[in-house]
Design a protein around this motif. Structure first.
Motif, PDB file in Angstrom:
ATOM      1  N   UNK A 232       0.818  -1.218   0.000  1.00 14.62           N
ATOM      2  CA  UNK A 232       0.000   0.000   0.000  1.00 14.62           C
ATOM      3  C   UNK A 232       0.852   1.268   0.000  1.00 14.62           C
ATOM      4  N   UNK A 233       2.157   1.120  -0.323  1.00 15.51           N
ATOM      5  CA  UNK A 233       3.082   2.259  -0.419  1.00 15.51           C
ATOM      6  C   UNK A 233       3.222   2.993   0.912  1.00 15.51           C
ATOM      7  N   UNK A 258     -14.619   2.710  -1.351  1.00 14.32           N
ATOM      8  CA  UNK A 258     -15.347   1.667  -2.082  1.00 14.32           C
ATOM      9  C   UNK A 258     -16.852   1.889  -2.000  1.00 14.32           C
ATOM     10  N   UNK A 259     -17.330   2.200  -0.811  1.00 17.52           N
ATOM     11  CA  UNK A 259     -18.771   2.390  -0.640  1.00 17.52           C
ATOM     12  C   UNK A 259     -19.257   3.663  -1.328  1.00 17.52           C
ATOM     13  N   UNK A 280      -4.690   2.285  -6.991  1.00 19.15           N
ATOM     14  CA  UNK A 280      -4.701   2.408  -5.536  1.00 19.15           C
ATOM     15  C   UNK A 280      -4.946   1.063  -4.874  1.00 19.15           C
ATOM     16  N   UNK A 281      -5.757   0.215  -5.498  1.00 17.54           N
ATOM     17  CA  UNK A 281      -6.156  -1.057  -4.905  1.00 17.54           C
ATOM     18  C   UNK A 281      -5.245  -2.220  -5.310  1.00 17.54           C
ATOM     19  N   UNK A 282      -4.155  -1.925  -6.014  1.00 11.40           N
ATOM     20  CA  UNK A 282      -3.144  -2.970  -6.238  1.00 11.40           C
ATOM     21  C   UNK A 282      -2.974  -3.441  -7.661  1.00 11.40           C
ATOM     22  N   UNK A 283      -3.769  -2.947  -8.596  1.00 16.39           N
ATOM     23  CA  UNK A 283      -3.661  -3.381  -9.992  1.00 16.39           C
ATOM     24  C   UNK A 283      -2.965  -2.299 -10.810  1.00 16.39           C
ATOM     25  N   UNK A 284      -1.912  -2.679 -11.524  1.00 14.30           N
ATOM     26  CA  UNK A 284      -1.249  -1.712 -12.405  1.00 14.30           C
ATOM     27  C   UNK A 284      -2.109  -1.495 -13.642  1.00 14.30           C
ATOM     28  N   UNK A 285      -2.785  -0.364 -13.663  1.00 15.57           N
ATOM     29  CA  UNK A 285      -3.773  -0.089 -14.713  1.00 15.57           C
ATOM     30  C   UNK A 285      -3.230   0.798 -15.825  1.00 15.57           C
ATOM     31  N   UNK A 286      -1.928   1.098 -15.805  1.00 13.38           N
ATOM     32  CA  UNK A 286      -1.381   2.073 -16.754  1.00 13.38           C
ATOM     33  C   UNK A 286      -1.522   1.614 -18.207  1.00 13.38           C
ATOM     34  N   UNK A 287      -1.595   0.302 -18.435  1.00 15.38           N
ATOM     35  CA  UNK A 287      -1.669  -0.203 -19.816  1.00 15.38           C
ATOM     36  C   UNK A 287      -3.001  -0.906 -20.086  1.00 15.38           C
ATOM     37  N   UNK A 296     -12.490  -5.300 -13.460  1.00 11.41           N
ATOM     38  CA  UNK A 296     -11.717  -5.648 -12.265  1.00 11.41           C
ATOM     39  C   UNK A 296     -12.296  -4.971 -11.038  1.00 11.41           C
ATOM     40  N   UNK A 297     -12.687  -3.697 -11.166  1.00  8.35           N
ATOM     41  CA  UNK A 297     -13.267  -2.971 -10.036  1.00  8.35           C
ATOM     42  C   UNK A 297     -14.620  -3.554  -9.626  1.00  8.35           C
ATOM     43  N   UNK A 298     -15.380  -4.051 -10.588  1.00 13.18           N
ATOM     44  CA  UNK A 298     -16.655  -4.691 -10.259  1.00 13.18           C
ATOM     45  C   UNK A 298     -16.433  -5.890  -9.348  1.00 13.18           C
ATOM     46  N   UNK A 299     -15.406  -6.684  -9.670  1.00 16.90           N
ATOM     47  CA  UNK A 299     -15.089  -7.834  -8.823  1.00 16.90           C
ATOM     48  C   UNK A 299     -14.615  -7.378  -7.445  1.00 16.90           C
ATOM     49  N   UNK A 300     -13.765  -6.356  -7.435  1.00 14.55           N
ATOM     50  CA  UNK A 300     -13.258  -5.837  -6.164  1.00 14.55           C
ATOM     51  C   UNK A 300     -14.418  -5.381  -5.273  1.00 14.55           C
ATOM     52  N   UNK A 301     -15.338  -4.611  -5.833  1.00 16.22           N
ATOM     53  CA  UNK A 301     -16.450  -4.071  -5.045  1.00 16.22           C
ATOM     54  C   UNK A 301     -17.406  -5.177  -4.591  1.00 16.22           C
TER      55      UNK A 301
END
Length: 308
Positions: A232-233, A258-259, A280-287, A296-301
């Motif tokens: 989490x840096x 999240x909520x 922020x939640x751990x997935x490198x989304x730059x590409x 991915x966020x749907x699964x996370x939520x």
């Protein structure tokens, strides 16, 4: 002096000021065209610097507006809409941490601002931006390519810690009191170590294991807490008590986000917002594209918003 004379003097002053501003704009326009023609790469840095200054002041204005609203309406950070909550969110928890980070950004930017004060001295700033972008400059002054490069670099550091987190989890699982769930968690750890990704239902099925010893946050081994902090840096170089406190605060902050995000709806988020949320939640989304980030966020939520 008569009122008419005073009015005439003020009008003359305004006219001189307007003429001066107009002349400065013309000179600046010529300077920018000269840079664009003669030094195209430096012009990109110059344009980034100019936009960065504007973004820095706009963010200061926006944060002040949000804080004023919170004070006026007696709101906590958790009661804010998602975008305002995210605006305040920085490296540390809540609004106070956001302002600390914002102040650090401003303090770091002061030397660059001082250097840029003399006429055309921002050429020197461009040189600094070219040779020392990550060391001397804050995020407002990174070019789009540098943003991708630096986010990739930070994610590589985070990714190096993931095996330690999973290994610590597998080791802690050996001490779990429920044999069936213990076996299932060990299987999940083994799957991840082989490169598989468990589904949300599989993760949700073992949620009760994280409520007590040895997987509750206040029971984790220090090495495990340090690894999670790096993911989490957060700095791992603190006493165990402070590590656990900061980690809990950071995780709760993400939970509140999240909520708020769920209330807003993922369809309302821009591509930039989706990518930032994933990162922020751990997935490198730059590409990644919008559809991949949203999926991915749907699964996370689905998992996050079911947990206590």
């Amino acid at each position: 002096r008569s009122p008419a004379c005073c009015l005439s003097t003020k009008a003359g002053s305004r006219s001189v000021l307007a003429a001066l501003v107009s002349k400065v704009k013309r000179l600046n326009g010529r300077y920018e065209r000269f840079l664009e023609r003669t030094f195209p790469r430096f012009y990109v840095l110059y344009a980034t610097f100019t936009k960065g200054i504007q973004a820095l002041f706009l963010e200061a204005k926006e944060i002040r507006k949000i804080k004023s609203k919170m004070s006026r309406q007696s709101l906590s950070v958790q009661q804010l809409p998602y975008r305002e909550m995210e605006r305040l969110r920085q490296v540390r928890r809540g609004a106070r941490g956001a302002f600390r980070q914002f102040r650090r950004d401003v303090i770091k930017a002061i030397p660059i601002g001082v250097i840029a004060i003399p006429p055309f001295a921002n050429f020197l700033v461009i040189v600094l931006m070219y040779f020392f972008p990550r060391q001397l400059l804050i995020r407002y002054f990174w070019t789009p390519n540098q943003q991708v490069e630096f986010l990739d670099a930070y994610d590589a550091i985070r990714r190096d810690v993931y095996p330690d987190v999973v290994e610590s989890l597998a080791l802690a699982a050996r001490s779990l009191p429920e044999p069936q769930l213990q076996k299932r968690l060990q299987e999940l750890c083994a799957e991840v170590q082989r490169g598989s990704q468990p589904c949300v239902a599989e993760l949700y099925a073992v949620r009760s294991l994280f409520s007590g010893s040895p997987l509750a946050l206040n029971k984790l081994q220090v090495s495990h807490v340090k690894a999670l902090s790096q993911v989490l840096f957060l700095t791992p170089h603190l006493p165990a008590f402070f590590l656990r406190h900061r980690l809990r605060s950071h995780v709760l902050e993400i939970r509140h986000l999240d909520r708020a995000m769920l209330r807003l709806g993922l369809s309302q988020l821009s591509e930039e917002e989706l990518k930032a949320a994933c990162y922020l939640r751990g997935l490198n989304s730059t590409h990644l594209g919008m559809s991949e980030c949203r999926a991915w966020l749907e699964q996370w939520l689905r998992l996050s918003c079911k947990l206590q």
